[in-house]
Design an enzyme around this catalytic site. Structure first.
Site, PDB file in Angstrom:
ATOM      1  N   ARG A   1     -10.123   0.886   8.064  1.00 59.95           N
ATOM      2  CA  ARG A   1      -9.677  -0.473   8.376  1.00 59.95           C
ATOM      3  C   ARG A   1     -10.763  -1.313   8.997  1.00 59.95           C
ATOM      4  O   ARG A   1     -10.501  -2.444   9.406  1.00 59.95           O
ATOM      5  CB  ARG A   1      -8.557  -0.406   9.400  1.00 59.95           C
ATOM      6  CG  ARG A   1      -7.295  -0.084   8.750  1.00 59.95           C
ATOM      7  CD  ARG A   1      -6.254  -0.919   9.416  1.00 59.95           C
ATOM      8  NE  ARG A   1      -5.108  -0.098   9.405  1.00 59.95           N
ATOM      9  CZ  ARG A   1      -3.930  -0.497   9.018  1.00 59.95           C
ATOM     10  NH1 ARG A   1      -3.720  -1.729   8.718  1.00 59.95           N
ATOM     11  NH2 ARG A   1      -2.939   0.318   8.975  1.00 59.95           N
TER      12      ARG A   1
ATOM     13  N   ARG B   1      10.664  -1.475  11.630  1.00 66.13           N
ATOM     14  CA  ARG B   1       9.536  -1.148  12.481  1.00 66.13           C
ATOM     15  C   ARG B   1       9.413  -2.143  13.628  1.00 66.13           C
ATOM     16  O   ARG B   1       9.626  -3.334  13.450  1.00 66.13           O
ATOM     17  CB  ARG B   1       8.242  -1.164  11.641  1.00 66.13           C
ATOM     18  CG  ARG B   1       7.971   0.162  10.974  1.00 66.13           C
ATOM     19  CD  ARG B   1       6.886   0.087   9.944  1.00 66.13           C
ATOM     20  NE  ARG B   1       5.648  -0.554  10.377  1.00 66.13           N
ATOM     21  CZ  ARG B   1       4.542  -0.597   9.641  1.00 66.13           C
ATOM     22  NH1 ARG B   1       4.524  -0.011   8.449  1.00 66.13           N
ATOM     23  NH2 ARG B   1       3.465  -1.211  10.069  1.00 66.13           N
TER      24      ARG B   1
ATOM     25  N   ARG C   1      11.832  -5.579   5.449  1.00 65.47           N
ATOM     26  CA  ARG C   1      11.564  -4.145   5.231  1.00 65.47           C
ATOM     27  C   ARG C   1      12.384  -3.256   6.166  1.00 65.47           C
ATOM     28  O   ARG C   1      12.584  -3.549   7.329  1.00 65.47           O
ATOM     29  CB  ARG C   1      10.086  -3.849   5.446  1.00 65.47           C
ATOM     30  CG  ARG C   1       9.801  -2.347   5.381  1.00 65.47           C
ATOM     31  CD  ARG C   1       8.341  -2.036   5.294  1.00 65.47           C
ATOM     32  NE  ARG C   1       7.607  -2.512   6.452  1.00 65.47           N
ATOM     33  CZ  ARG C   1       6.290  -2.424   6.553  1.00 65.47           C
ATOM     34  NH1 ARG C   1       5.590  -1.895   5.581  1.00 65.47           N
ATOM     35  NH2 ARG C   1       5.682  -2.890   7.621  1.00 65.47           N
TER      36      ARG C   1
ATOM     37  N   ARG D   1      -1.188  -8.892  13.210  1.00 69.16           N
ATOM     38  CA  ARG D   1      -1.670  -7.907  12.222  1.00 69.16           C
ATOM     39  C   ARG D   1      -2.426  -8.607  11.095  1.00 69.16           C
ATOM     40  O   ARG D   1      -3.435  -8.106  10.614  1.00 69.16           O
ATOM     41  CB  ARG D   1      -0.488  -7.098  11.674  1.00 69.16           C
ATOM     42  CG  ARG D   1       0.066  -6.101  12.692  1.00 69.16           C
ATOM     43  CD  ARG D   1       1.494  -5.691  12.380  1.00 69.16           C
ATOM     44  NE  ARG D   1       1.639  -5.031  11.103  1.00 69.16           N
ATOM     45  CZ  ARG D   1       2.789  -4.965  10.425  1.00 69.16           C
ATOM     46  NH1 ARG D   1       3.889  -5.540  10.907  1.00 69.16           N
ATOM     47  NH2 ARG D   1       2.840  -4.335   9.283  1.00 69.16           N
TER      48      ARG D   1
ATOM     49  N   LYS E   1       0.834  -1.208   0.000  1.00 62.74           N
ATOM     50  CA  LYS E   1       0.000   0.000   0.000  1.00 62.74           C
ATOM     51  C   LYS E   1       0.866   1.253   0.000  1.00 62.74           C
ATOM     52  O   LYS E   1       0.680   2.152  -0.810  1.00 62.74           O
ATOM     53  CB  LYS E   1      -0.915   0.036   1.244  1.00 62.74           C
ATOM     54  CG  LYS E   1      -1.861  -1.129   1.366  1.00 62.74           C
ATOM     55  CD  LYS E   1      -2.745  -1.011   2.614  1.00 62.74           C
ATOM     56  CE  LYS E   1      -1.997  -1.079   3.940  1.00 62.74           C
ATOM     57  NZ  LYS E   1      -1.338  -2.360   4.211  1.00 62.74           N
TER      58      LYS E   1
END
Ligand code: AP5
Ligand code: MG
Ligand code: ZN
Length: 214
Positions: free
Chosen positions: A88, A160, A127, A171, A13
């Site tokens: 969400r 993160r 990431r 998640r 996203k």
């Protein structure tokens, strides 16, 4: 033009929203980025959000919705927005529709980026993001020119706190329990555009642009 980018954690996203927003001259609003950026200021909102983000849970609706409605009342949102990670759940989606309805606006399209779970895990575990501008990188798929440094702004890259396997699993569960119902919600209103999120980043970007053109 008001476009929503919907997708599981790691679907791309943020990567795609940034590029498409630049191309179409729209304002990119990423609720996760706003919450992370607020961490440095240690405000009440930031501390509250942190508690939920660290567990991979959704930040309570009253905090999130108020923050987004305030943000979209700014002048840079007049001509269009790409929402990345908002709404969400159904409560957030209906609140956005109601607020837009009162302003004579509407959500135009919802881009649902679909990626298999195995690939999501690989993307999130590799990431790195920029502390300053939040640009996402990946140690293999999109490595920065200089290790640990953002190509765009020179900021420091970090991993993160919620990109660890245990929190990623939470998640993903939150996505399927709370966010996935939005796929039906926006299909019913004829706004959903499903995009295959696998493959080269530019290729995925082209699929999104051509879906929006139609
Ligand atoms: P948020 O920051 O929105 O996280 P998320 O939804 O879990 O999504 P991600 O940012 O992890 O993934 P992405 O889809 O943006 O992928 P990216 O482009 O980075 O939210 C974090 C938290 O904030 C939530 O858990 C919640 O607590 C809170 N929150 C946020 N919004 C909220 C709301 N509305 N309500 C309540 N709480 C909220 O890509 C991932 C990686 O893959 C990168 O390394 C990238 O380089 C790589 N990559 C991208 N595309 C490709 C490709 N095509 N091929 C290979 N690699 C790729
Ligand atoms: Mg993101
Ligand atoms: Zn940066």
């Amino acid at each position: 033009m008001y476009i929503i980018f919907l997708g599981a954690p790691g679907a791309g996203k943020g990567t795609q929203a940034a590029t498409v927003a630049r191309g179409l001259k729209l304002t990119h609003i990423a609720t996760g980025d706003i919450f992370r950026q607020a961490q440095g200021q240690k405000t009440e909102l930031a501390l509250k959000a942190k508690e939920y983000m660290e567990q991979g849970k959704l930040v309570p609706d009253e905090i999130t919705i108020q923050m987004v409605l305030e943000r979209i009342s700014q002048p840079d949102c007049e001509t269009g927005v790409i929402f990345d990670g908002f709404p969400r759940n159904l409560v957030q989606a209906k609140s956005l529709d109601k607020a837009f309805g009162q302003q004579g606006k509407a959500v135009d399209s919802v881009i649902y980026i679909k990626v298999p779970e195995e690939e999501l895990l690989e993307r999130l575990s590799g990431r790195w993001i920029c502390r300053k501008c939040q640009a996402p990188y990946h140690k293999v798929n999109s490595a920065p020119k200089v290790a640990g440094v953002c190509d765009r702004c020179g900021g420091e890259l970090y991993q993160r706190a919620d990109d660890n396997i245990e929190t990623i699993k939470n998640r993903l569960k939150v996505f399927s329990d709370e966010t996935a119902p939005l796929i039906d919600y926006y299909t019913q209103s004829g706004k959903l555009l499903e995009i295959d999120g696998e493959g080269d980043m530019d290729e995925v970007g082209n699929r999104i642009i051509s879906a929006l053109r139609k």
